[in-house]
Design a protein around this motif. Structure first.
Motif, PDB file in Angstrom:
ATOM      1  N   LEU B  28       0.881  -1.112  -0.016  1.00 37.41           N
ATOM      2  CA  LEU B  28       0.130   0.129   0.029  1.00 37.41           C
ATOM      3  C   LEU B  28       0.874   1.412   0.022  1.00 37.41           C
ATOM      4  N   VAL B  29       0.183   2.271  -0.410  1.00 39.40           N
ATOM      5  CA  VAL B  29       1.181   3.519  -0.526  1.00 39.40           C
ATOM      6  C   VAL B  29       0.212   4.656   0.076  1.00 39.40           C
ATOM      7  N   ALA B  30       1.136   5.347   1.115  1.00 40.06           N
ATOM      8  CA  ALA B  30       0.289   6.455   1.880  1.00 40.06           C
ATOM      9  C   ALA B  30       0.889   7.974   1.495  1.00 40.06           C
ATOM     10  N   GLY B  31       0.261   8.843   1.617  1.00 46.25           N
ATOM     11  CA  GLY B  31       0.465  10.122   1.232  1.00 46.25           C
ATOM     12  C   GLY B  31      -0.321  11.341   2.050  1.00 46.25           C
ATOM     13  N   LEU B  36       3.015  11.843  -2.029  1.00 43.90           N
ATOM     14  CA  LEU B  36       3.344  10.427  -1.753  1.00 43.90           C
ATOM     15  C   LEU B  36       4.570  10.198  -0.563  1.00 43.90           C
ATOM     16  N   ARG B  37       4.300   9.593   0.527  1.00 50.34           N
ATOM     17  CA  ARG B  37       5.183   9.714   1.869  1.00 50.34           C
ATOM     18  C   ARG B  37       5.809   8.194   2.138  1.00 50.34           C
ATOM     19  N   LEU B  63      -2.763   1.357   7.677  1.00 49.39           N
ATOM     20  CA  LEU B  63      -3.684   2.239   7.682  1.00 49.39           C
ATOM     21  C   LEU B  63      -3.474   2.989   9.177  1.00 49.39           C
ATOM     22  N   LYS B  64      -3.202   2.305  10.295  1.00 43.32           N
ATOM     23  CA  LYS B  64      -3.139   2.928  11.439  1.00 43.32           C
ATOM     24  C   LYS B  64      -1.731   3.788  11.599  1.00 43.32           C
ATOM     25  N   GLN B  69       1.002   9.200  11.362  1.00 46.93           N
ATOM     26  CA  GLN B  69       1.804  10.268  10.763  1.00 46.93           C
ATOM     27  C   GLN B  69       1.061  11.252  10.248  1.00 46.93           C
ATOM     28  N   GLY B  70      -0.481  11.325  10.087  1.00 49.25           N
ATOM     29  CA  GLY B  70      -1.119  12.432   9.326  1.00 49.25           C
ATOM     30  C   GLY B  70      -1.269  12.258   7.927  1.00 49.25           C
TER      31      GLY B  70
END
Ligand SMILES: [Zn+2]
Lengths: 93, 135
Positions: B28-31, B36-37, B63-64, B69-70
């Motif tokens: 998964l990719v978070a941003g 993108l982070r 997810l958590k 990290q916001g």
């Protein structure tokens, strides 16, 4: 009767007026989902296409996957947080 | 439509794809608003060369972590060990989120991995141009 917060994945938010988090009451996950279905009928169809938890959905109570607890019979305490996640899957064909 | 892709996130996806070869890799990719982070390399519970399902517990933890990290989860990546970096009919049918970016890594030529990005909305595939960032 416990009141819990339910965090919805983006795909389901449109069926709950755009909310990221909704509240519902019940003493088990199943009861909470039944209450959720009463409040948001559109959500009910998404969550339970065949009368049980859709196979495309994963449910966590606080930090626990309900598959490893008692499924829909998993008890919920007051202020519990339920997180609904879509199954993320695919293939090469 | 274009997307800035930090080099270390691209690298994380390609390394995971190579490490999982010949099985499909996934993650998964978070941003956040800045871009993108983080790429989370996760377990394909199907351990298959032609299908993937992300371990739901790892999905939850990612997810958590992202929320702390916001950040938000904004996309998913997976590899096609023996085919092109393009969503398959199965990928399209199972795509859970019209707002997510779907990164595909094609290892048909293992020495030259392909990386492409798409949005999948109501069964329609739209490619997103990737602008690679050096950092
Ligand atoms: Zn695929």
């Amino acid at each position: 009767m416990s009141t819990v917060k339910i965090q919805l994945p983006t795909v389901l938010r449109q069926h709950a007026g755009g909310a990221k988090t909704v509240e519902a009451t019940g003493d088990t996950v199943g009861e909470v989902f039944a209450d959720l279905a009463r409040r948001y009928p559109a959500l009910a169809a998404q969550l339970a296409p065949d009368g049980d938890l859709g196979v495309f959905v994963n449910v966590f109570v606080d930090d626990e996957d309900i598959r490893y607890l008692d499924g829909l019979d998993t008890p919920v305490r007051d202020d519990a947080e339920i997180t609904i996640l879509p199954a993320v899957a695919g293939g090469a064909r | 439509m274009s997307l800035r892709l930090p080099a270390q996130i691209k690298q994380a996806m390609l390394v995971h794809a190579e490490n999982c070869y010949p099985e499909e890799a996934c993650g998964l990719v978070a941003g956040d608003r800045r871009g993108l982070r983080m790429a989370y390399p996760l377990t394909n519970v199907l351990a298959s060369p032609t299908n993937y399902t992300i371990d739901p517990v790892e999905h939850f933890r990612a997810l958590k972590h992202a929320e702390r990290q916001g950040w938000e989860l904004v996309g998913v990546f997976h590899s096609h060990p023996h085919s092109q970096a393009y969503p398959s009919p199965t990928d399209v049918r199972l795509a859970p989120d019209p707002e997510w970016v779907y990164f595909l890594i094609g290892l048909a030529d293992r020495d030259r991995p392909q990386l492409r990005a798409f949005r999948i909305h109501d069964g329609t595939i739209t490619e997103i141009d990737i602008e690679e960032e050096t950092r």
